[in-house]
Design a protein around this motif. Structure first.
Motif, short mmCIF file in Angstrom:
data_model
loop_
_atom_site.label_atom_id
_atom_site.label_comp_id
_atom_site.label_asym_id
_atom_site.label_seq_id
_atom_site.Cartn_x
_atom_site.Cartn_y
_atom_site.Cartn_z
N PHE A 125 0.84 -1.19 0.00
CA PHE A 125 0.00 0.00 0.00
C PHE A 125 0.88 1.25 0.00
O PHE A 125 2.03 1.22 0.45
CB PHE A 125 -0.91 0.00 1.23
N HIS A 126 0.31 2.34 -0.46
CA HIS A 126 1.05 3.59 -0.44
C HIS A 126 1.29 4.06 0.99
O HIS A 126 2.30 4.70 1.28
CB HIS A 126 0.30 4.67 -1.25
N ASN A 127 0.35 3.76 1.88
CA ASN A 127 0.52 4.07 3.30
C ASN A 127 -0.50 3.26 4.06
O ASN A 127 -1.49 2.77 3.48
CB ASN A 127 0.34 5.57 3.56
N VAL A 128 -0.27 3.09 5.37
CA VAL A 128 -1.22 2.35 6.20
C VAL A 128 -1.58 3.19 7.41
O VAL A 128 -0.75 3.94 7.94
CB VAL A 128 -0.66 0.98 6.64
N TYR A 129 -2.83 3.05 7.86
CA TYR A 129 -3.32 3.73 9.06
C TYR A 129 -3.88 2.63 9.95
O TYR A 129 -4.90 2.01 9.64
CB TYR A 129 -4.41 4.74 8.69
N LEU A 130 -3.19 2.38 11.07
CA LEU A 130 -3.49 1.24 11.93
C LEU A 130 -3.93 1.73 13.30
O LEU A 130 -3.29 2.60 13.89
CB LEU A 130 -2.27 0.34 12.06
N SER A 131 -4.98 1.15 13.82
CA SER A 131 -5.55 1.63 15.09
C SER A 131 -4.55 1.59 16.23
O SER A 131 -4.50 2.51 17.05
CB SER A 131 -6.80 0.81 15.44
N TYR A 132 -3.73 0.55 16.29
CA TYR A 132 -2.82 0.44 17.43
C TYR A 132 -1.68 1.45 17.34
O TYR A 132 -1.12 1.85 18.37
CB TYR A 132 -2.27 -0.98 17.58
N GLN A 134 -2.11 4.54 15.77
CA GLN A 134 -2.71 5.88 15.83
C GLN A 134 -3.54 6.11 17.08
O GLN A 134 -3.96 7.23 17.35
CB GLN A 134 -3.59 6.09 14.59
N GLN A 135 -3.79 5.04 17.85
CA GLN A 135 -4.59 5.09 19.08
C GLN A 135 -5.99 5.66 18.82
O GLN A 135 -6.55 6.37 19.65
CB GLN A 135 -3.84 5.88 20.16
N ARG A 136 -6.51 5.31 17.67
CA ARG A 136 -7.88 5.66 17.28
C ARG A 136 -8.47 4.47 16.55
O ARG A 136 -7.75 3.75 15.86
CB ARG A 136 -7.92 6.88 16.37
N SER A 137 -9.79 4.30 16.64
CA SER A 137 -10.40 3.16 15.98
C SER A 137 -11.72 3.54 15.32
O SER A 137 -12.39 4.50 15.72
CB SER A 137 -10.62 2.01 16.97
N LYS A 138 -12.06 2.79 14.30
CA LYS A 138 -13.36 2.91 13.65
C LYS A 138 -14.43 2.37 14.62
O LYS A 138 -14.12 1.54 15.47
CB LYS A 138 -13.38 2.05 12.37
N PRO A 139 -15.67 2.81 14.53
CA PRO A 139 -16.26 3.68 13.50
C PRO A 139 -16.34 5.15 13.87
O PRO A 139 -17.09 5.90 13.24
CB PRO A 139 -17.67 3.09 13.36
N ASP A 140 -15.61 5.61 14.88
CA ASP A 140 -15.66 7.01 15.29
C ASP A 140 -15.31 7.91 14.10
O ASP A 140 -14.22 7.79 13.53
CB ASP A 140 -14.65 7.22 16.42
N ASP A 142 -14.20 10.77 14.01
CA ASP A 142 -12.94 11.48 14.23
C ASP A 142 -11.75 10.67 13.73
O ASP A 142 -10.73 11.23 13.30
CB ASP A 142 -12.75 11.80 15.72
N THR A 143 -11.87 9.34 13.78
CA THR A 143 -10.81 8.49 13.25
C THR A 143 -10.60 8.77 11.76
O THR A 143 -9.45 8.85 11.30
CB THR A 143 -11.16 7.00 13.46
N TYR A 144 -11.67 8.94 11.03
CA TYR A 144 -11.56 9.19 9.60
C TYR A 144 -11.04 10.60 9.31
O TYR A 144 -10.28 10.79 8.35
CB TYR A 144 -12.91 8.95 8.91
N HIS A 145 -11.45 11.57 10.13
CA HIS A 145 -10.90 12.92 9.97
C HIS A 145 -9.38 12.88 10.17
O HIS A 145 -8.62 13.49 9.40
CB HIS A 145 -11.53 13.88 10.99
N HIS A 146 -8.95 12.16 11.20
CA HIS A 146 -7.53 12.06 11.49
C HIS A 146 -6.80 11.28 10.39
O HIS A 146 -5.71 11.65 9.96
CB HIS A 146 -7.31 11.40 12.85
N ALA A 147 -7.43 10.21 9.92
CA ALA A 147 -6.82 9.40 8.86
C ALA A 147 -6.63 10.22 7.59
O ALA A 147 -5.62 10.08 6.89
CB ALA A 147 -7.68 8.17 8.58
#
Length: 204
Positions: A125-132, A134-140, A142-147
């Motif tokens: 992938f060009h980049n990855v966004y992982l909950s552990y 970033q200390q944020r998780s779906k479906p919030d 705010d997680t997508y805003h941050h991502a």
């Protein structure tokens, strides 16, 4: 029609299947005990980086009886719980030649790092966004805003594909486009027939 300039994929039941019974059979773990462990608050904390790898194995032993002393054996085998969807995997490598393709997943350091070691997730992938991480998780939402900030994408130009309806609802609240993946066949039809690859992105 919207032009999709970025494709973002979930991991479980999108890029890989999730087959804990397969893994538990190989590892000698009772699958019901493991799934009960998966549904504990501890596991949610583990997926958001609040609990460490060192915390994980004593907790695994507590809930399932799998000895913490055998952690290396566990880590060598955990990738078997996540067999690749090979047709999707091939399509990812084709699409990334034309548009950025990213990974956004609720996952944990043990699962992800061992799948990555086996198949090379990060480099796919060009980049990855992982909950552990970033200390944020779906479906919030705010997680997508941050991502969007971390990945450097504009929500209105970005399509997120996930198997869970609540995650799709969350991403749409954040201004992204969303598609729920119910099975691999329909997902591939959507990507190859419904979406059209044009210069600069995908369009409906």
């Amino acid at each position: 029609m919207p032009v999709i300039k970025n494709l973002v994929l979930d991991l479980g039941n999108v890029v890989v299947d999730v087959d804990y019974p397969r893994f538990c059979l190989k590892a000698g773990i009772d699958v019901d005990a493991f799934e009960a462990f998966y549904n504990t608050p501890f596991f949610r904390d583990f997926e958001t980086g609040k609990k460490s790898r060192e915390d994980y194995f004593p907790a695994l032993e507590k809930y399932t009886g799998f000895p913490a002393a055998r952690r290396k054996e566990f880590e060598r085998q955990i990738h078997t719980a996540f067999p690749l969807r090979l047709r999707t995997w091939g399509l990812i490598h084709f699409l990334k030649q034309h548009i950025p393709v990213y990974l956004l997943s609720n996952t944990n350091v043990v699962d992800f790092e061992n799948i990555d070691a086996y198949v090379g997730l990060r480099k796919a992938f060009h980049n990855v966004y992982l909950s552990y991480e970033q200390q944020r998780s779906k479906p919030d939402p705010d997680t997508y805003h941050h991502a969007a900030r971390v990945l450097g994408v504009r929500p209105e130009e970005t399509l997120f594909c996930d198997d869970r309806q609540d995650n799709i609802e969350g991403v749409r609240q954040a201004g992204w486009h969303g598609f729920q993946v119910e099975n691999e066949d329909d997902f591939l039809i959507f990507l190859t027939n419904t979406l059209k690859l044009n210069h600069g992105g995908l369009t409906w």
